[in-house]
Design a protein around this motif. Sequence first.
Motif, PDB file in Angstrom:
ATOM      1  N   TRP A   1      45.148  24.655  19.424  1.00 52.72           N
ATOM      2  CA  TRP A   1      46.067  24.916  20.535  1.00 52.72           C
ATOM      3  C   TRP A   1      45.341  25.553  21.709  1.00 52.72           C
ATOM      4  CZ3 TRP A   1      49.497  27.918  16.603  1.00 52.72           C
ATOM      5  CH2 TRP A   1      50.056  27.011  15.698  1.00 52.72           C
ATOM      6  N   SER A   2      45.715  25.135  22.905  1.00 50.67           N
ATOM      7  CA  SER A   2      45.182  25.764  24.096  1.00 50.67           C
ATOM      8  C   SER A   2      45.999  27.009  24.441  1.00 50.67           C
ATOM      9  CB  SER A   2      45.194  24.790  25.277  1.00 50.67           C
ATOM     10  OG  SER A   2      44.539  25.359  26.398  1.00 50.67           O
ATOM     11  N   TYR A   3      45.494  27.795  25.360  1.00 50.47           N
ATOM     12  CA  TYR A   3      46.205  29.001  25.785  1.00 50.47           C
ATOM     13  C   TYR A   3      47.447  28.617  26.584  1.00 50.47           C
ATOM     14  CZ  TYR A   3      47.279  33.283  28.293  1.00 50.47           C
ATOM     15  OH  TYR A   3      47.922  34.373  28.826  1.00 50.47           O
ATOM     16  N   ASN A   4      48.536  29.307  26.298  1.00 53.63           N
ATOM     17  CA  ASN A   4      49.783  29.073  27.021  1.00 53.63           C
ATOM     18  C   ASN A   4      50.565  30.376  27.035  1.00 53.63           C
ATOM     19  OD1 ASN A   4      52.422  28.272  27.858  1.00 53.63           O
ATOM     20  ND2 ASN A   4      52.005  26.178  27.163  1.00 53.63           N
TER      21      ASN A   4
ATOM     22  N   ALA B   1      53.622  30.894  27.750  1.00 50.35           N
ATOM     23  CA  ALA B   1      55.064  30.726  27.557  1.00 50.35           C
ATOM     24  C   ALA B   1      55.540  31.453  26.299  1.00 50.35           C
ATOM     25  CB  ALA B   1      55.408  29.237  27.468  1.00 50.35           C
TER      26      ALA B   1
ATOM     27  N   ALA C   1      55.125  29.572  23.006  1.00 52.70           N
ATOM     28  CA  ALA C   1      53.758  29.579  22.487  1.00 52.70           C
ATOM     29  C   ALA C   1      53.454  30.902  21.796  1.00 52.70           C
ATOM     30  CB  ALA C   1      52.766  29.328  23.618  1.00 52.70           C
ATOM     31  N   TYR C   2      53.978  31.980  22.345  1.00 51.70           N
ATOM     32  CA  TYR C   2      53.832  33.301  21.732  1.00 51.70           C
ATOM     33  C   TYR C   2      54.431  33.304  20.332  1.00 51.70           C
ATOM     34  CZ  TYR C   2      54.470  38.399  21.214  1.00 51.70           C
ATOM     35  OH  TYR C   2      54.454  39.694  20.762  1.00 51.70           O
TER      36      TYR C   2
ATOM     37  N   TRP D   1      39.376  23.992  27.495  1.00 54.08           N
ATOM     38  CA  TRP D   1      40.076  24.881  28.434  1.00 54.08           C
ATOM     39  C   TRP D   1      39.146  25.330  29.564  1.00 54.08           C
ATOM     40  CZ3 TRP D   1      39.796  30.395  29.186  1.00 54.08           C
ATOM     41  CH2 TRP D   1      40.871  30.928  29.906  1.00 54.08           C
TER      42      TRP D   1
END
Length: 424
Positions: free
Chosen positions: A152-155, A157, A160-161, A356
């Motif tokens: 998973w990429s950083y998000n 939202a 995503a947390y 990323w």
Amino acid sequence: MTHFGILCPAKTGHLNTMLPLGRELQRRGHRVTLFGIADVQSKTLAAGLDFWRIGETEFPLGIAAQSLVQLGKLSGFAALRYNLNLIQQEAAMVLRDAPKALKEAGVEALLVNQMTLEGGSIAEFLDIPFITVCSALPLNQEDGVPPFVTSWSYNPARWAYLRNQAAYSLLNRIAQPIEKLINEYRRSWNLPPCYDVNASYSKLAQLSQIPAEFDFPRQHLPQCFHFTGPYHESASREAVPFPWEKLTGQPLIYASMGTIQNRLIDVFQRIAQACDGLDVQLVISLGGGNLDSFKELPGKPLVVKYAPQMELLKQASLTITHAGLNTVLESLNNGVPMVAIPITSDQPGTAARLAWTGAGVTVPLTKLSVSKLRVAIQEVLSQDSYKNSASRLQAAIQRAGGVRGAADIVELAISKEKPVLTTV
């Protein structure tokens, strides 16, 4: 002078970080001893450090190679579970044997690889200071950052947390047998149980070999956490012969799937097919694989059992990698962009960070085809943005301090016996 002990998994990627740090401390007049199984003795002695063997009964010479053969056949969750079982077996041995060995050797401080989860408890039991060294991606859990085993990429939202939080919960459940084992020893040593993995790391200093620019945005790292950049050096590694005279002068593509995932023959075949017909020279390092299985690859790439990776990367235009962190950092240290084919462990997380930052592209193993791989190779070679991003990270690595900066932090933390805090 301080006598430092090193506790580290018997894997090349981790040793290639710990041994250079040990060498740098030794160069400054300290004594450094690695405590490990028989299979790491030759690498330790080649680096010029002292070696103390533990686990003689259940870890005879050659056992690590046998484990790698099995692990090299696996991918995804199966490989992760197998790796966790290996970690648990080694942890049981280290908890049993290391305290006595460290005491007999007169070790005054420990360098504990972050994957050696039991190391901090051993240091606490012996009442000696220790430093945590992250050879892989930082394992520090933070709900805003995807777990290291995910792609998973950083998000930022909220969804995503919550996704990250659920993944950490699952990961912690899988690792419970290791936690239970450590706490059994802690109780026998009259130490309180520890159920928070973040609390098991050093309170004096935690060192990561990645530059901060390569990690996702972090909000909750301890103040004693330092992004120091990689510690790699060829002097701490065993010499590797290579037929330099066979290099043609064409743009060089260096392909390596590390020393574990080197038995996925079809992956190397697809890499060779994807490069066939391009105006490049492909060099494949098998990381210990059998050369006889790769005699008739398309395009007639230069195939070697092992390669002097650090030297080859100085001439490379592109690296094709399993996204093992050492190969990724060594490529970035030379400004070389990448195509990543992650297999297991922290490789998906490393590949996600690579994409990323813009220094490479990822082709998932489940979607790997010759056509997709060829498109990825041509894209990275032809678009300047990938090279520019790799060069930006190269500059970040050069600013980070490297092994000398890391050794400065270690010496200060041990001499003052106080946390060394980041200045940024």
